[in-house]
Motif scaffolding. Structure first.
Motif, PDB file in Angstrom:
ATOM      1  N   HIS A 120       0.853  -1.195   0.000  1.00 24.94           N
ATOM      2  CA  HIS A 120       0.000   0.000   0.000  1.00 24.94           C
ATOM      3  C   HIS A 120       0.888   1.244   0.000  1.00 24.94           C
ATOM      4  O   HIS A 120       1.953   1.269   0.620  1.00 24.94           O
ATOM      5  CB  HIS A 120      -0.900  -0.012   1.241  1.00 24.94           C
ATOM      6  CG  HIS A 120      -2.070   0.897   1.128  1.00 24.94           C
ATOM      7  ND1 HIS A 120      -1.986   2.265   1.312  1.00 24.94           N
ATOM      8  CD2 HIS A 120      -3.380   0.634   0.829  1.00 24.94           C
ATOM      9  CE1 HIS A 120      -3.170   2.801   1.143  1.00 24.94           C
ATOM     10  NE2 HIS A 120      -4.048   1.842   0.858  1.00 24.94           N
ATOM     11  N   THR A 121       0.438   2.275  -0.696  1.00 25.81           N
ATOM     12  CA  THR A 121       1.246   3.501  -0.776  1.00 25.81           C
ATOM     13  C   THR A 121       1.505   4.120   0.601  1.00 25.81           C
ATOM     14  O   THR A 121       2.559   4.700   0.836  1.00 25.81           O
ATOM     15  CB  THR A 121       0.554   4.545  -1.680  1.00 25.81           C
ATOM     16  OG1 THR A 121      -0.802   4.703  -1.266  1.00 25.81           O
ATOM     17  CG2 THR A 121       0.620   4.136  -3.135  1.00 25.81           C
TER      18      THR A 121
ATOM     19  N   SER B 161      11.440   3.053  -1.221  1.00 18.88           N
ATOM     20  CA  SER B 161      10.909   3.085  -2.598  1.00 18.88           C
ATOM     21  C   SER B 161      11.091   1.733  -3.264  1.00 18.88           C
ATOM     22  O   SER B 161      12.051   1.008  -2.985  1.00 18.88           O
ATOM     23  CB  SER B 161      11.590   4.175  -3.418  1.00 18.88           C
ATOM     24  OG  SER B 161      12.970   3.915  -3.547  1.00 18.88           O
TER      25      SER B 161
END
Length: 464
Positions: free
Chosen positions: A321-322, A331
């Motif tokens: 999930h972001t 990242s």
């Protein structure tokens, strides 16, 4: 003269003329030789056209269907490939073998068209012909080539923009080993990873083509610590190549080994494995760390497609999930060179930098082994079984007859070895069974002794 006589006389006159003609017949018998030169010239022109357009042949490796090593067959193709504007014809000298080619053979690589098709993403050779609008390549240029597919053959037609001039002193084998591995490693480390001094990098399959390229490129930056996974037999080689901490992934948990040395984790991780290993990689990142995933090697298990391995890989597919990315300050990047075939400007920039590093002596492809096109099955087997250290190369030179004769003998030796191994295994099993029987006997003996003692004790009771 009656009307009936007139035709008769006319007929006689014709007959008399015909009787006098034999004197002129020798002239008619003399053959006319004037048109012969023109006909000969036409025949010569036709003969010259035939070899160029129809009798031109070249050998090519063709994937005939999905499956084992035997699905890639050496075939002879007829007809000289036609050149379009902007294209060049290259006489291929050497080809690179990549992990993507192994996956393509099993139908697991979507950038290769359906069979029958010639695989091969990189090669080196000499320009034999140039099409219209080509200004920066000429006949005789030594080039390395990068293409989506179609390079495992003796001649290849490619856009001129997909070729790069081979530097002075670089062999055709080295040139064929360079494009895919070094562009992949460079773009991951510097374009995505933004590698800087004093950082740490984890490289999986550190003894493979990309692994060695990435290690060499890490050494171009000061004080970079490289962790590399490889089987124990390859540790000496990768250590000499620049890996600071080699880890035997077959006998040790690489996550634990990394944590022992670097408790905070890694700055950059290059992941060609996929599945559960991608989860491990993400959890190994430091804050501000970067995970660059570029393959799914865990899907490859055995000669043919292993549905269980594929299903397992997909089941453990990494997804996040972001918000987790934001909170973790990490990242995740994905890299696939096959999908950058329309971005030749980007690729050319990377290649120019890599070639400059080669000229400075900072990078140099390591060749593991070279195989003839006829031996492509053995070459693929070596790579798939992870027995290579560096690049596996295919040579387009026809295999000498002496070596061809040796091949069946090698196969016989392999078969004999398999039989010997089977006999040894059977013997071990038999010995194991014998040992088990002996152990059972030993176990039975104390029981018999106890039984005898009990019987002796019972005898006096019976007498009383």
């Amino acid at each position: 003269m009656s009307g009936e006589d007139a035709p008769a006389e006319q007929q006689n006159a014709v007959d008399q003329k015909q009787e006098t003609k034999p004197a002129e017949e020798p002239k008619a018998e003399t053959p006319k030789t004037e048109p012969a030169p023109a006909a000969a010239a036409e025949a010569t022109a036709t003969a010259e056209k035939v070899p160029e357009e129809e009798t031109f042949t070249y050998r090519a490796l063709v994937l005939t269907g999905y499956g084992g090593y035997d699905k890639v067959k050496l075939q002879v193709k007829k007809g000289k490939p036609a050149l379009k504007a902007g294209e060049v014809l290259v006489r291929v000298k050497a080809c690179g073998l990549n992990f993507a080619d192994l996956m393509a053979r099993q139908g697991l690589y979507d950038r290769l068209p359906s069979p029958p098709v010639t695989p091969g993403m990189e090669c080196s050779g000499v320009v034999e012909a140039v099409g219209e609008e080509v200004t920066d390549r000429k006949v005789g240029d030594k080039v390395m080539v990068l293409n989506r597919f179609g390079l495992w053959q003796e001649v290849a037609v490619v856009p001129a923009t997909h070729t790069f001039l081979i530097p002075e002193g670089m062999s055709f084998e080295e040139a064929a080993a360079l494009p895919v591995n070094y562009i992949t490693a460079y773009m991951m480390l510097f374009d995505f990873g933004n590698l800087r001094p004093n950082q740490s990098v984890l490289i999986h399959a550190a003894a493979g083509g990309v692994g060695i390229a990435a290690t060499q490129l890490c050494k171009t930056v000061n004080d970079v610590t490289v962790f590399g996974t490889a089987s124990a037999s390859k540790h000496e080689t990768i250590s000499q190549g620049g890996v600071t901490h080699p880890i035997d992934y077959r006998t040790k948990d690489y996550v634990e080994e990394v944590r022992k040395i670097s408790p905070k984790g890694m700055d950059i991780i290059l992941d060609p494995l996929g599945g559960s290993d991608t989860h491990k990689a993400y959890n190994l990142l430091k804050p501000m760390g970067k995970l660059i995933t570029y393959g799914a090697a865990n899907m490859l298990a055995g000669q043919k497609k292993n549905l269980l391995a594929v299903a397992k890989n997909w089941y453990h597919q990494f997804s996040i999930h972001t918000l987790s990315l934001i909170q973790g300050n990490k990242s995740v990047c994905g890299f696939h060179l096959g999908y950058l075939d329309g971005e030749m400007e980007l690729i050319t920039q990377a290649m120019n930098t890599i070639l400059d590093l080669y000229k400075e002596g900072k990078v140099k492809p390591r060749i593991d082994s070279t195989w003839h096109l006829e031996q492509v099955g053995d070459a693929m087997r070596k790579m798939q079984e992870r027995n290579n250290i560096g690049k596996v190369i295919l040579n387009t030179e026809p295999m000498p007859e002496e070596e061809k004769k040796e091949e069946p003998k090698k196969e016989d030796k392999k078969e004999d070895k398999k039989k010997d191994d089977k006999k040894k295994d059977d013997k071990k099993k038999d010995d194991g069974k014998k040992e088990e029987k002996k152990d059972d006997k030993k176990k039975e003996e104390p029981k018999k002794e106890v039984k005898k003692e009990e019987e002796k004790k019972e005898e006096p009771k019976e007498e009383k």
